[in-house]
Write an enzyme that holds these catalytic residues in place. Sequence first.
Site, PDB file in Angstrom:
ATOM      1  N   VAL A   1       0.851  -1.185   0.000  1.00 30.47           N
ATOM      2  CA  VAL A   1       0.000   0.000   0.000  1.00 30.47           C
ATOM      3  C   VAL A   1       0.887   1.235   0.000  1.00 30.47           C
ATOM      4  O   VAL A   1       1.807   1.350   0.813  1.00 30.47           O
ATOM      5  CB  VAL A   1      -0.930   0.025   1.245  1.00 30.47           C
ATOM      6  CG1 VAL A   1      -1.767   1.299   1.258  1.00 30.47           C
ATOM      7  CG2 VAL A   1      -1.831  -1.201   1.272  1.00 30.47           C
TER       8      VAL A   1
ATOM      9  N   ALA B   1       4.446   4.128   2.902  1.00 32.80           N
ATOM     10  CA  ALA B   1       4.013   2.885   2.269  1.00 32.80           C
ATOM     11  C   ALA B   1       4.221   1.745   3.259  1.00 32.80           C
ATOM     12  O   ALA B   1       4.894   1.925   4.283  1.00 32.80           O
ATOM     13  CB  ALA B   1       4.800   2.630   0.989  1.00 32.80           C
ATOM     14  N   LYS B   2       3.664   0.609   2.984  1.00 28.43           N
ATOM     15  CA  LYS B   2       3.877  -0.579   3.818  1.00 28.43           C
ATOM     16  C   LYS B   2       3.455  -1.791   3.019  1.00 28.43           C
ATOM     17  O   LYS B   2       2.616  -1.692   2.118  1.00 28.43           O
ATOM     18  CB  LYS B   2       3.040  -0.490   5.096  1.00 28.43           C
ATOM     19  CG  LYS B   2       3.545  -1.366   6.231  1.00 28.43           C
ATOM     20  CD  LYS B   2       4.606  -0.665   7.057  1.00 28.43           C
ATOM     21  CE  LYS B   2       5.126  -1.539   8.168  1.00 28.43           C
ATOM     22  NZ  LYS B   2       6.006  -0.787   9.073  1.00 28.43           N
ATOM     23  N   GLY B   3       4.035  -2.949   3.362  1.00 32.25           N
ATOM     24  CA  GLY B   3       3.657  -4.173   2.682  1.00 32.25           C
ATOM     25  C   GLY B   3       3.539  -5.319   3.667  1.00 32.25           C
ATOM     26  O   GLY B   3       3.939  -5.195   4.834  1.00 32.25           O
TER      27      GLY B   3
ATOM     28  N   ASP C   1      10.432  -5.273   8.549  1.00 27.64           N
ATOM     29  CA  ASP C   1       9.487  -5.038   9.647  1.00 27.64           C
ATOM     30  C   ASP C   1       9.355  -6.381  10.373  1.00 27.64           C
ATOM     31  O   ASP C   1      10.266  -7.214  10.276  1.00 27.64           O
ATOM     32  CB  ASP C   1       8.142  -4.514   9.090  1.00 27.64           C
ATOM     33  CG  ASP C   1       7.210  -4.023  10.190  1.00 27.64           C
ATOM     34  OD1 ASP C   1       7.535  -3.019  10.840  1.00 27.64           O
ATOM     35  OD2 ASP C   1       6.166  -4.648  10.430  1.00 27.64           O
TER      36      ASP C   1
END
Length: 437
Positions: free
Chosen positions: A81, A126-128, A167
């Site tokens: 995202v 952003a992050k996934g 992460d």
Amino acid sequence: MSHPTGTPGHAASIHTLPSYLDPQHLGPWGIYLQQVDRVTPYLGHLARWVETLKRPKRALIVDVPIELDNGTIAHFEGYRVQHNTSRGPGKGGVRFHQDVTLSEVMALSAWMSIKNAAVNVPYGGAKGGIRVDPKKLSMGELERLTRRYTSEIGIIIGPSKDIPAPDVNTNGQIMAWMMDTYSMNVGSTATGVVTGKPVDLGGSLGRVEATGRGVFTVGVEAAKLTGLPIEGARLAVQGFGNVGGTAAKLFADAGAKVVAVQDHTGTIFNGKGLDVPALLAHVQARGGVGGFAGADTLSNDEFWAVDCEILIPAALEGQITQDNAGKIKAKMVIEGANGPTTPEADDILHDKGVLVLPDVIANAGGVTVSYFEWVQDFSSFFWSEDEINARLVRIMQEAFAGVWHVAQEHKVSLRTATFIVACQRILHAREMRGLYP
Ligand code: NAD
């Protein structure tokens, strides 16, 4: 004749509500939306653009099929995202966890937009993530999963588009596979596509300790401003990994006493102060604080009521809740973890006069040194660790001073103040860029 276009009534009538703005839809994204609503009154004319913050720019859901070692095919759901790219490329980690949801990744991506703007690094958020329990995979399966996921999200990531990082349950090895997969797909080595890489592959010195160092730096600044001496201050730390372990060591080196530590193996206590270097060695050898010789054992509940001046949650989300917030005796809570305090607990701590240094500024040291890594990769010129630490401390001190000033000016919590500073920066960029077309 008046023209209806542009009137509020017209805008309302043509809007459709995205599913993730549904008031029934709570969870992490719902918490984030509440936080934005709370700061909107402080945004002045920029409030016109606030809807930008309530919608992710882009959310990609991918199917990640891999062949397991036993010859069967397994499918996993993955996400990337990009919440906002007004201030620069997307930036944020990748989480491998069986409970990851799109809502969680959306919220984490939005908090990255806030964090990056709060410390003023030139990134959006952003992050996934992948819904998978990586502990159940062999190394070969984990590598295939990482490579297929990277190929699937390869259409939207890149050194100038969106830069993933480690992460929960991802690390330097996984970043090396991501970097290699992306590089193979584009036909040249692109070290700047991810950060948190091993130092031999374009990683940065000081990255591993950066988040804990940032936690320590803002803690010291807040202690100065509130007249709390670090020398002799008692500390309780939840999570003794990368963030909690480093922060505990730096506080102990500065004369504080780490009296209690909790991790997934138990809770230990020593009122005279734990021997932090010995505890770090014990955790390295045994995988957790449980069984450490120089301490008594407490129940996990008792941890929250320990007499201390500083409490550092540095493990998981949602740890300080309405059930334990009332017991906390610390004067200051420094959020090393992302989202460790529920909104209800936040209000309880506020009413008790506990100063909360929120995650969106307190744990921004990691992304700050990720930014240094990306800059070093672009120039292929690498800095010394002293230089990196000095630049990190300066950025964290300046960012914290700015947030503190806004909190005093508007008489709001440091969390709201951080959101005010960050949202203003993001929306100012949005306004200057304007809408295309
Ligand atoms: P880590 O894996 O190195 O350490 C996690 C620690 O939490 C371990 O000590 C583990 O035992 C403990 N823990 C796990 N489950 C627990 C439980 N149920 N009760 C008590 N303790 C438990 O992880 P980390 O990199 O130190 O990250 C910790 C937190 O900080 C996470 O929320 C992460 O998102 C956040 N964070 C990390 C970074 C970074 O650069 N590493 C940056 C920003 C935020």
